[in-house]
Design a protein around this motif. Structure first.
Motif, PDB file in Angstrom:
ATOM      1  N   UNK A  56      37.251  25.298  32.256  1.00 31.21           N
ATOM      2  CA  UNK A  56      38.213  24.716  31.534  1.00 31.21           C
ATOM      3  C   UNK A  56      39.203  25.655  31.456  1.00 31.21           C
ATOM      4  N   UNK A  57      39.519  26.665  32.038  1.00 29.83           N
ATOM      5  CA  UNK A  57      40.919  27.561  31.345  1.00 29.83           C
ATOM      6  C   UNK A  57      41.559  26.507  33.277  1.00 29.83           C
ATOM      7  N   UNK A  58      40.606  27.008  34.017  1.00 34.57           N
ATOM      8  CA  UNK A  58      40.824  26.899  35.889  1.00 34.57           C
ATOM      9  C   UNK A  58      41.440  25.306  36.223  1.00 34.57           C
ATOM     10  N   UNK A  59      40.562  24.376  35.175  1.00 38.01           N
ATOM     11  CA  UNK A  59      40.611  22.914  35.478  1.00 38.01           C
ATOM     12  C   UNK A  59      41.816  22.875  34.743  1.00 38.01           C
ATOM     13  N   UNK A  60      42.331  23.203  33.284  1.00 36.28           N
ATOM     14  CA  UNK A  60      43.273  22.283  32.864  1.00 36.28           C
ATOM     15  C   UNK A  60      44.431  23.311  33.122  1.00 36.28           C
ATOM     16  N   UNK A  61      44.300  24.613  33.748  1.00 28.97           N
ATOM     17  CA  UNK A  61      45.677  24.726  34.135  1.00 28.97           C
ATOM     18  C   UNK A  61      45.174  23.664  35.845  1.00 28.97           C
ATOM     19  N   UNK A 100      47.697  22.349  44.778  1.00 23.03           N
ATOM     20  CA  UNK A 100      47.030  22.643  43.655  1.00 23.03           C
ATOM     21  C   UNK A 100      45.084  22.217  44.300  1.00 23.03           C
ATOM     22  N   UNK A 101      44.751  24.189  44.777  1.00 21.75           N
ATOM     23  CA  UNK A 101      43.732  23.765  45.078  1.00 21.75           C
ATOM     24  C   UNK A 101      42.562  24.671  43.891  1.00 21.75           C
ATOM     25  N   UNK A 102      41.684  24.666  43.180  1.00 18.94           N
ATOM     26  CA  UNK A 102      40.194  25.798  42.765  1.00 18.94           C
ATOM     27  C   UNK A 102      38.957  25.593  43.363  1.00 18.94           C
ATOM     28  N   UNK A 103      39.000  26.906  43.027  1.00 22.41           N
ATOM     29  CA  UNK A 103      37.608  27.561  43.767  1.00 22.41           C
ATOM     30  C   UNK A 103      36.273  27.601  41.910  1.00 22.41           C
ATOM     31  N   UNK A 104      35.318  26.781  41.895  1.00 22.50           N
ATOM     32  CA  UNK A 104      35.162  27.394  40.571  1.00 22.50           C
ATOM     33  C   UNK A 104      33.599  27.726  41.099  1.00 22.50           C
ATOM     34  N   UNK A 105      32.603  28.526  40.061  1.00 20.81           N
ATOM     35  CA  UNK A 105      31.291  29.066  40.137  1.00 20.81           C
ATOM     36  C   UNK A 105      31.228  29.066  41.791  1.00 20.81           C
ATOM     37  N   UNK A 106      29.841  28.733  42.006  1.00 21.05           N
ATOM     38  CA  UNK A 106      29.486  28.487  44.012  1.00 21.05           C
ATOM     39  C   UNK A 106      30.755  28.330  44.495  1.00 21.05           C
ATOM     40  N   UNK A 107      31.429  27.794  44.133  1.00 17.14           N
ATOM     41  CA  UNK A 107      32.453  28.088  45.180  1.00 17.14           C
ATOM     42  C   UNK A 107      33.654  28.784  46.158  1.00 17.14           C
ATOM     43  N   UNK A 126      52.524  25.676  45.176  1.00 21.21           N
ATOM     44  CA  UNK A 126      51.437  26.206  45.573  1.00 21.21           C
ATOM     45  C   UNK A 126      50.632  26.816  44.447  1.00 21.21           C
ATOM     46  N   UNK A 127      49.309  26.673  44.456  1.00 26.39           N
ATOM     47  CA  UNK A 127      48.831  27.268  42.942  1.00 26.39           C
ATOM     48  C   UNK A 127      46.845  27.105  44.181  1.00 26.39           C
ATOM     49  N   UNK A 128      46.842  28.558  44.116  1.00 25.35           N
ATOM     50  CA  UNK A 128      45.560  28.576  44.210  1.00 25.35           C
ATOM     51  C   UNK A 128      44.649  28.971  42.804  1.00 25.35           C
ATOM     52  N   UNK A 129      43.625  28.214  42.126  1.00 23.01           N
ATOM     53  CA  UNK A 129      43.113  28.406  40.662  1.00 23.01           C
ATOM     54  C   UNK A 129      41.502  29.098  41.000  1.00 23.01           C
ATOM     55  N   UNK A 130      41.358  30.282  40.912  1.00 27.04           N
ATOM     56  CA  UNK A 130      39.249  30.479  40.648  1.00 27.04           C
ATOM     57  C   UNK A 130      38.939  31.037  39.302  1.00 27.04           C
ATOM     58  N   UNK A 131      38.001  30.747  39.543  1.00 26.87           N
ATOM     59  CA  UNK A 131      36.888  30.443  38.043  1.00 26.87           C
ATOM     60  C   UNK A 131      35.494  30.956  38.141  1.00 26.87           C
ATOM     61  N   UNK A 189      54.419  30.275  44.586  1.00 22.65           N
ATOM     62  CA  UNK A 189      53.280  30.194  44.705  1.00 22.65           C
ATOM     63  C   UNK A 189      52.837  30.968  43.044  1.00 22.65           C
ATOM     64  N   UNK A 190      51.688  30.188  42.903  1.00 21.46           N
ATOM     65  CA  UNK A 190      50.072  30.772  42.370  1.00 21.46           C
ATOM     66  C   UNK A 190      49.464  31.168  42.254  1.00 21.46           C
ATOM     67  N   UNK A 191      49.169  32.278  41.698  1.00 21.79           N
ATOM     68  CA  UNK A 191      46.977  32.869  42.171  1.00 21.79           C
ATOM     69  C   UNK A 191      47.126  33.099  40.547  1.00 21.79           C
ATOM     70  N   UNK A 192      45.809  32.447  40.571  1.00 18.93           N
ATOM     71  CA  UNK A 192      45.285  33.188  38.989  1.00 18.93           C
ATOM     72  C   UNK A 192      43.786  33.063  39.272  1.00 18.93           C
TER      73      UNK A 192
END
Length: 366
Positions: A31-36, A53-60, A10-15, A83-86
């Motif tokens: 790009x780092x978050x998208x590519x990971x 795999x959940x991403x939160x980018x900019x306005x999110x 499981x991963x939560x990736x924030x940029x 679990x990974x948190x980035x």
């Protein structure tokens, strides 16, 4: 044979690159978050289930949304999961001298009221503590220079300024707990580099290569936490010589746990699990495994490090023996740990202590 994937990942990736009220960062951060995320979800690489795999980018990536994402991750992840948190974006140092803390700067943070509009390190640590996975790896890339300029300050258009970065104390706080590890892009007094025109930051460039299989040196079919950091810590200084050094923190890490599959889980015909010690692994890896077995309390056990010519004060000690040996040998490999210690002197001392140990007797300096 088709891979069954890595459903326990499981991963939560924030940029955040484009802040509402704070100086912006290069688009490489996004790009780092998208590519990971793509690499973790790829069946030919890490093989996580894409829904995990959940991403939160900019306005999110508001303060509320990041905390909610951590709560949801904790609700979904079980003890036997990974679990990974980035996080990639701005970090800021707050508080008075001697009582400084660090915060993650979310897209809606306001420098005029930073402590109430960002995520404090104790708040983030509390959220991470709710994640019950026995394997949790946190990536922090929060010491960026703003844009192409080398700046250690965060600014807005109202004249407010804060010191950029994330402190050593905060890193340590986030790594507390059994089975928890933290990997940060650089030391507290360094800047996380983004080269002009590069798609990814320097740290994430190395991280992506590691996750895509380069960290699985012996083709075991898994990307493991110590192996991943070894790879990243060796590759980043090659891209930014002497200017950036990733760090690793672990409070109570007992095993070199798997973070993900490597190349979809494909193993070499003869993997380390079935190869006699020393035939497939390099000498450093063999020495590390033997020292963990023979001196389980770490480099201070039986004063082996000191007797080999080393200086314990030059090591970053850990409460867990395995993590302590891993960190100590990495330091030694990079030329640290004391002026008079070497692979040969450490091996010689161990052989003197355990003269009848067959594997030690066979091991030679590289």
């Amino acid at each position: 044979m088709k891979s069954t994937g890595y459903p326990q990942g499981y991963a939560l990736l924030i940029g955040v690159a484009n802040y509402r009220q704070v100086s912006s960062l290069p688009s490489a951060i996004l790009n780092d978050v998208k590519d990971v995320a793509e690499t973790l979800s790829s069946q030919k690489y890490c093989a996580y289930d894409p829904v995990n795999v959940v991403t939160l980018l900019d306005t999110e990536a508001t303060r509320a949304a990041v905390l909610k994402g951590l709560d949801e991750l904790a609700a979904r992840v079980g003890p036997d999961d990974t679990a990974c948190v980035f996080f990639s974006g701005h970090g800021a140092v707050v508080g008075s001298p001697g009582n400084e803390d660090s915060v993650l700067v979310t897209v809606d943070s306001d420098l005029a009221d930073i402590e109430n509009t960002s995520i404090r390190s104790d708040e983030l640590a509390a959220a991470l503590a709710q994640i019950k996975a026995k394997r949790l790896l946190v990536f922090i890339d929060a010491c960026h220079a703003g844009g192409a300029a080398i700046s250690k300050r965060l600014t807005d258009d109202k004249g407010h300024e804060l010191k950029s970065g994330y402190s050593q104390r905060a890193f340590e706080r986030l790594a507390v707990g059994r089975g928890r590890a933290l990997m940060a892009s650089c030391r507290a007094d360094e800047v996380s580099a983004v080269l002009i025109g590069a798609r990814n930051s320097v740290f994430t460039t190395a991280l992506l290569e590691g996750l895509r299989g380069a960290a699985d040196k012996y083709a075991s079919g898994f990307i493991k936490v110590f192996d991943l950091f070894n790879y990243v810590s060796e590759e980043v200084p090659k891209l930014i010589p002497d200017d950036q050094h990733p760090i690793f923190k672990a409070d109570n890490l007992e095993v070199n746990f798997a973070v993900a599959l490597s190349h979809g889980g494909n193993k070499a015909p003869c993997s380390p699990e079935t190869t006699p010690t020393g035939q497939k692994e390099d000498s450093w890896s063999v020495l590390e495994s033997l020292l963990i077995e023979l001196y389980p309390f770490g480099p201070q056990d039986q004063e082996v490090w000191s007797r080999s010519g080393g200086d314990l004060f030059r090591l970053q000690l850990h409460p867990n023996g395995q993590a302590a040996w891993h960190a100590a040998l990495r330091t030694l490999k990079q030329g640290g740990g004391g002026r008079n210690i070497s692979f040969s002197s450490l091996l010689r001392t161990a052989k003197e202590d355990f003269s009848n140990h067959a594997q030690l007797a066979m091991l030679q300096a590289p």
